[in-house]
Design a protein around this motif. Structure first.
Motif, PDB file in Angstrom:
ATOM      1  N   HIS A   4       0.822  -0.830   0.183  1.00 47.19           N
ATOM      2  CA  HIS A   4      -0.019   0.271   0.004  1.00 47.19           C
ATOM      3  C   HIS A   4       0.889   1.420   0.298  1.00 47.19           C
ATOM      4  N   ASN A   6       1.406   5.561   1.411  1.00 42.17           N
ATOM      5  CA  ASN A   6       0.948   6.861   2.289  1.00 42.17           C
ATOM      6  C   ASN A   6       0.231   7.521   1.570  1.00 42.17           C
ATOM      7  N   ASP A  28      -7.816   7.057   1.100  1.00 41.88           N
ATOM      8  CA  ASP A  28      -7.729   6.288   1.332  1.00 41.88           C
ATOM      9  C   ASP A  28      -8.149   5.577  -0.314  1.00 41.88           C
ATOM     10  N   GLN A  31      -5.657   4.168  -3.144  1.00 45.89           N
ATOM     11  CA  GLN A  31      -4.754   3.061  -3.145  1.00 45.89           C
ATOM     12  C   GLN A  31      -4.404   2.669  -4.356  1.00 45.89           C
ATOM     13  N   PHE A  36      -8.982   1.592   0.888  1.00 44.73           N
ATOM     14  CA  PHE A  36      -8.261   1.209   2.180  1.00 44.73           C
ATOM     15  C   PHE A  36      -7.419  -0.051   2.239  1.00 44.73           C
ATOM     16  N   ARG A  39      -3.743  -1.894   2.049  1.00 41.34           N
ATOM     17  CA  ARG A  39      -3.340  -1.778   3.803  1.00 41.34           C
ATOM     18  C   ARG A  39      -3.346  -3.269   4.790  1.00 41.34           C
ATOM     19  N   GLY A 139      -3.137  -3.966   9.854  1.00 44.67           N
ATOM     20  CA  GLY A 139      -2.302  -2.740   8.734  1.00 44.67           C
ATOM     21  C   GLY A 139      -3.353  -2.078   8.223  1.00 44.67           C
ATOM     22  N   HIS A 140      -4.933  -2.229   8.451  1.00 42.33           N
ATOM     23  CA  HIS A 140      -5.174  -1.170   8.380  1.00 42.33           C
ATOM     24  C   HIS A 140      -4.895   0.016   9.061  1.00 42.33           C
ATOM     25  N   SER A 142      -2.504   1.866   9.877  1.00 44.22           N
ATOM     26  CA  SER A 142      -1.688   2.256   9.658  1.00 44.22           C
ATOM     27  C   SER A 142      -1.966   3.574   8.896  1.00 44.22           C
ATOM     28  N   MET A 143      -3.544   3.498   8.774  1.00 40.05           N
ATOM     29  CA  MET A 143      -3.615   4.627   8.067  1.00 40.05           C
ATOM     30  C   MET A 143      -3.981   5.802   9.313  1.00 40.05           C
TER      31      MET A 143
END
Length: 309
Positions: A4, A6, A28, A31, A36, A39, A139-140, A142-143
Motif C-alpha cells: 500500500h 501513504n 484511501d 490506494q 483502503f 493496507r 495493517g488497516h 497504518s492509516m
C-alpha cells in the motif's frame, strides 16, 4: 516496502464550509487497488508469501477481492476470488484485470465465502478473509499512524462499516497512538446495518438479507471484534439511506474530483446530510474516504434515478 501507499491527508474546504467544522479527509480511495483494503490485505498476503503459500483464495463483494488480486499479481501468486451475485460487473472486471480468477456464487457474501472456504484442502492454498483477521486490522491501522505522523488535529473519526475490518483497524490505530479517547462515528446504509442493529439488540445479529445497493457493506453479520469494540470504545452507530449515500458520492465528485462508491458515500453522507446532529459534539472530524473502485459515473446516475423514483 509494503504494497500500500501513504495516502494524502487533505483539508476539505467544501465540507468544512458546509458543516461549519474543520473536516479532514484521509484519501484511501487513492490506494493502487482503489480502496483502503490494500493496507491490511497486502500485509496478510505478504505474510502468506513469506510462509511459502502458492495460491490465494478470497471471498469478496468487490474491494477486498480487488486488493487480493492486486497483491497476488505483485507477489506473482495466483488468486481466485469468489464473489456473490450482487457484485457489479465492473468490480468483477477489475478483479479479473489483475489476472485473478473470478467465481460468482450465492446471493450474499456469506454464501460466496462458504464456497471459498471449501477450496482450501491443499495446505499450500491460503485464505485471505476480506475483513475478519487481526493481522489485517493491524495493517488497516497504518492509516491512523500516517495521520498522527502528519501531526493533524482531529476529534473524531467518521468511517463506513461493512464487515468491521476498517472499524477494527481504526480503533487499533487510535489505541496504539495513545488516542483511546477519540470517538468513532460508524456509518452504515439502511439494509446493510448489521452493526447498528446488533448494538440496538445488545448482541451480535445476522441480517436476513442485504437490501442496500452498497454491496461493499454487504456483510450480513459484522465480525465479533467490531461488535465487541462497541462495548469498549466510544463508537456511535448511525445509518443513512442509499439515496443519501449516492448523493454524497455525486457531490464529492463535484467537490473533490474523486469518484467513490456508495459504501464510501455512506460516511461522506454523515457530513453532507447529518453534520448538524450527528457531528454536533465535534469540531474537527477526520473522514476516512475508504474508496471503492467498483462504481462508475453512469452507475451512480442510474442508482440516483432508481432511488429517486
Amino acid at each position: 516496502m509494503p504494497l500500500h501507499i501513504n495516502t494524502p491527508l487533505v483539508h476539505s474546504r467544501a465540507l468544512s464550509i458546509l458543516s461549519g467544522k474543520s473536516v479532514l479527509l484521509k484519501l484511501d480511495a487513492l490506494q493502487p487497488s482503489g480502496s483502503f483494503k490494500l493496507r491490511g490485505v497486502g500485509a496478510v498476503c505478504e505474510r502468506f508469501a513469506q510462509q511459502g503459500k502458492s495460491t490465494f483464495v478470497s471471498s469478496s463483494g468487490g474491494n477486498a477481492g480487488i486488493a487480493v488480486a492486486y497483491a497476488g499479481r505483485q507477489l506473482s501468486i495466483p488468486v481466485t476470488v469468489v464473489v456473490p451475485e450482487s457484485t457489479t460487473d465492473h468490480a468483477k472486471k477489475l478483479i479479473a484485470q489483475e489476472s485473478a480468477k473470478v467465481i460468482v456464487h450465492g446471493s450474499s457474501w456469506m454464501e460466496a465465502n462458504a464456497l471459498a472456504q471449501s477450496m482450501l484442502e491443499d495446505p499450500s492454498v491460503a485464505f485471505v478473509h476480506p475483513f475478519d483477521d487481526p493481522f489485517m486490522w493491524s495493517g488497516h491501522a497504518s492509516m491512523i499512524d500516517e495521520v498522527v505522523a502528519a501531526k493533524a488535529h482531529f476529534d473524531c473519526v467518521v468511517l463506513s462499516v461493512g464487515g468491521g475490518g476498517l472499524l477494527s483497524g481504526v480503533v487499533e490505530g487510535l489505541l496504539r497512538n495513545g488516542l483511546a479517547h477519540i470517538p468513532v462515528v460508524a456509518i452504515e446504509t439502511q439494509g446493510a446495518d448489521s452493526l447498528a442493529r446488533s448494538v440496538s439488540a445488545g448482541h451480535l445479529i445476522e441480517l436476513e438479507a442485504i437490501t442496500s445497493i452498497a454491496t461493499s457493506l454487504g456483510a450480513k453479520k459484522v465480525c465479533a471484534n467490531a461488535f465487541e469494540l462497541t462495548t469498549k470504545h466510544d463508537i456511535r452507530c448511525h445509518t443513512v439511506s442509499d439515496l443519501e449515500a449516492v448523493n454524497a458520492c455525486e457531490q464529492f465528485l463535484i467537490d473533490h474530483r474523486l469518484l467513490v462508491e456508495p459504501a464510501c458515500g455512506a460516511s461522506l453522507a454523515a457530513v453532507y446530510e447529518h453534520s448538524h446532529d450527528l457531528l454536533a459534539d465535534f469540531q474537527a472530524p477526520l473522514v476516512i474516504v475508504c474508496g471503492g473502485a467498483t462504481a462508475n459515473p453512469m452507475q451512480i446516475q442510474n442508482w440516483k434515478k432508481q432511488l429517486s423514483s
